[in-house]
Design a protein around this motif. Structure first.
Motif: not given
Length: 355
Positions: A273, A275, A280-281, A284, A336, A341, A344
């Motif tokens: 990811l 992130a 942000q993780e 997601l 991203t 974000l 994406n």
């Protein structure tokens, strides 16, 4: 591009540079050339064997117009080559190259990306992505906007500061096994930067480059013992105005995942990811429906190395490398771009089951 495809296309090689806090003694070309040589060596191809070349970078980082043309010196543009460029992360250059191979216009493609964030203030540079009339004149930097998103998640009860610290610790621990990472091993969270975000919740500033080679069908099997087949890939965008978005969710990521076929097949075992911030993780994971059984960012992710314009391509490369090594069978890669974000891209990669 929906999951409907005309040809099977795979990532057959991946290379990256070490991510460094500063690379003052290297130009973009000098930083990029060893990576290009490495990825070509892995595949056994020569530059003349490549059917299409696509790159990702940003003139804003370089501070000069059409800076990407200088990087072509590292590729070798004579005799003339079929070449394109995207002014964004190299993950979108990979998407363009994938479409090129799907249409049958080429059988192989070289995709590369690079970014040097050290010469200037990358937090200020990224503010130029914002609405130029109402938001950009206020100069909110990327960390301040990420803090707004993190605070919205805390207020919604989706996370808290100890949980964010846990994400940072897991990512940096995972990076201990990644020789290219800029930050490796556990470290304290440090002082508060903005809102609930501490220094450990934010990505390092660094310079780096990455490259992958794509190949179609039997050509991919000739070049790689276990190709990472791209089963689907899609990218979507949120509304430009932050004020009309729910920052605790990412509908564009979810839609891109649906269009890429993520939810149709067996669960993925690995997710890379993009992130850059711990918060942000959280967003997601929810959008992609990832449970605790999925290895998330075994490379350390963007919290361990975040070369702007190359970090998204690195996520795709790391996911593919896991399939090449046989440590992953079905992997998700995400990239991203933009604040909180905003844009994406999601790709689903698989290895051959009988390999």
């Amino acid at each position: 591009m929906s999951r409907t495809r005309r040809r099977d296309v795979a990532i057959v090689a991946f290379a990256q540079s070490d991510c460094l806090r500063r690379s003052d003694d290297l130009s973009e070309v000098e930083m990029l050339m060893p990576v290009l040589h490495d990825v070509l060596r892995q595949s056994g191809l020569k530059t003349s064997d490549i059917g299409f070349t696509c790159s990702g970078s940003s003139d804003y980082l370089a501070g000069r117009a059409f800076s990407f043309t200088m990087a072509l010196d590292g590729v070798g543009a004579w005799p003339p080559i079929s070449e394109s460029h995207v002014e964004t992360d190299g993950a979108w250059a990979l998407y363009e190259a994938w479409v090129k191979l799907l249409t049958g216009e080429a059988d192989t493609a070289l995709v590369y990306a690079y970014g040097k964030s050290s010469p200037g203030s990358v937090r200020d540079v990224l503010s130029r992505q914002l609405d130029p009339y109402y938001v950009a004149p206020l100069w909110p930097d990327s960390v301040a906007l990420a803090a707004l998103q993190a605070q919205a998640l805390v207020d919604a009860g989706d996370t808290d500061e100890p949980a964010l610290a846990g994400i940072a610790a897991r990512s940096r621990d995972a990076a201990a096994g990644n020789p290219h990472a800029q930050l490796r091993g556990a470290r304290p969270q440090g002082e508060r930067i903005a809102g609930p975000l501490r220094r450990g919740d934010c990505p390092p500033i660094g310079d780096g480059a990455a490259a992958v080679i794509l190949a179609a069908g039997d050509r991919a099997r000739e070049l790689c013992a276990r190709p990472a087949w791209i089963r689907g890939m899609d990218h979507r965008i949120e509304a430009h105005s932050l004020g009309v978005r729910d920052l605790t969710d990412s509908p564009s990521t979810r839609l891109a995942a649906e269009r890429a076929g993520l939810f149709d097949g067996p669960p993925v075992d690995t997710a890379e990811l993009h992130a850059p911030f711990t918060s942000q993780e959280v967003v997601l994971r929810k959008a992609l429906r990832l449970d605790d059984g999925v290895r998330v960012n075994p490379s350390g992710g963007a919290l361990a190395a975040n070369p702007v314009m190359a970090a998204g391509l690195i996520r795709l490369g790391e996911a593919a490398a896991g399939i090449h090594r046989g440590t992953s069978d079905r992997a998700l890669a995400h990239a991203t771009s933009g604040p909180c974000l905003q844009q994406n891209l999601v790709a689903v990669l698989e290895g051959d089951s009988d390999s």
